[in-house]
Design an enzyme around this catalytic site. Structure first.
Site, PDB file in Angstrom:
ATOM      1  N   CYS A   1     -18.433 -17.398  17.820  1.00  0.00           N
ATOM      2  CA  CYS A   1     -18.704 -18.827  17.789  1.00  0.00           C
ATOM      3  C   CYS A   1     -17.447 -19.644  18.088  1.00  0.00           C
ATOM      4  CB  CYS A   1     -19.358 -19.196  16.452  1.00  0.00           C
ATOM      5  SG  CYS A   1     -20.288 -20.734  16.476  1.00  0.00           S
ATOM      6  N   HIS A   2     -16.944 -20.421  17.123  1.00  0.00           N
ATOM      7  CA  HIS A   2     -15.757 -21.244  17.307  1.00  0.00           C
ATOM      8  C   HIS A   2     -14.456 -20.490  17.003  1.00  0.00           C
ATOM      9  CE1 HIS A   2     -18.836 -24.398  17.137  1.00  0.00           C
ATOM     10  NE2 HIS A   2     -17.963 -25.182  17.730  1.00  0.00           N
ATOM     11  N   ALA A   3     -14.554 -19.261  16.513  1.00  0.00           N
ATOM     12  CA  ALA A   3     -13.362 -18.488  16.128  1.00  0.00           C
ATOM     13  C   ALA A   3     -12.338 -18.307  17.245  1.00  0.00           C
ATOM     14  CB  ALA A   3     -13.777 -17.139  15.557  1.00  0.00           C
ATOM     15  N   PRO A   4     -12.710 -18.257  18.526  1.00  0.00           N
ATOM     16  CA  PRO A   4     -11.678 -18.122  19.556  1.00  0.00           C
ATOM     17  C   PRO A   4     -10.642 -19.247  19.576  1.00  0.00           C
ATOM     18  CG  PRO A   4     -13.735 -17.347  20.440  1.00  0.00           C
ATOM     19  CD  PRO A   4     -14.045 -17.982  19.092  1.00  0.00           C
ATOM     20  N   TRP A   5     -10.908 -20.366  18.906  1.00  0.00           N
ATOM     21  CA  TRP A   5      -9.859 -21.394  18.792  1.00  0.00           C
ATOM     22  C   TRP A   5      -8.591 -20.803  18.179  1.00  0.00           C
ATOM     23  CZ3 TRP A   5     -13.113 -26.005  16.641  1.00  0.00           C
ATOM     24  CH2 TRP A   5     -13.381 -26.914  17.672  1.00  0.00           C
TER      25      TRP A   5
END
Length: 180
Positions: A106-110
């Site tokens: 989800c947003h974890a690649p930030w």
């Protein structure tokens, strides 16, 4: 298989923590919750508070050599908080430099963008991160799960909670190669 799950004190998407956690323990592995602070973390179901979970280690106590892999669960606030914490970013980077697999949903690649480890890699994420990933030198694809073996470490990424089954299967397969 011993797996670190890195989550901020508040803001992790609960299902993106608990589903992969259960996949690890269901496969006979050990899951440990690592955070920037001790005590417990507050999970969310989208914007609503959900459960709390006890922290096993802080990022200052945890050591990369004791783990076979790292899971970065999403939620919008979780990776945003983590990428502002120098020790959390360093912990992620240490996994990559050690050649250990990292899984992010989800947003974890930030957090991966902040650790400067996406350059030259192909990954997926929640669609709103596509420009951030491209600007960091990565290639973004819209796929249920993406495994990138380019470079020193294997990166397993997925888009959203609907992709958890494929994400769990992919990262378990990759992590088991390390612990074998």
């Amino acid at each position: 298989m011993k797996v670190a799950f890195l989550a901020a004190p508040e803001g992790v998407e609960q299902i993106e923590l608990t589903d992969p956690w259960e996949a690890v323990t269901g496969a006979g592995g050990t899951a440990r919750l690592v955070s920037t602070e001790g005590g417990s973390i507050q999970a969310f179901h989208h914007l609503d508070k959900a459960g709390t979970f006890p922290v096993d280690q802080t990022v200052t106590e945890a050591s990369v050599p004791e783990y076979d892999g790292l899971v970065l669960p999403g939620g919008v606030a979780n990776p945003d908080f983590l990428r502002m914490n120098e020790r959390a970013v360093a912990f992620v980077k240490e996994f990559c430099e050690a050649g250990k697999p990292v899984a992010a949903i989800c947003h974890a690649p930030w957090t991966l963008v902040e650790a400067d480890v996406v350059r030259g890699r192909t990954l997926t994420s929640f669609p709103s991160l596509r420009t951030d990933i491209r600007n960091a030198g990565g290639t973004w694809v819209d796929q249920q799960v993406q495994i990138c073996e380019a470079g020193r470490f294997t990166l397993i990424t997925s888009r959203r909670p609907d992709d958890l089954k494929a994400f769990d299967e992919a990262f378990l397969r990759e992590f088991s190669k390390v612990s074998a």
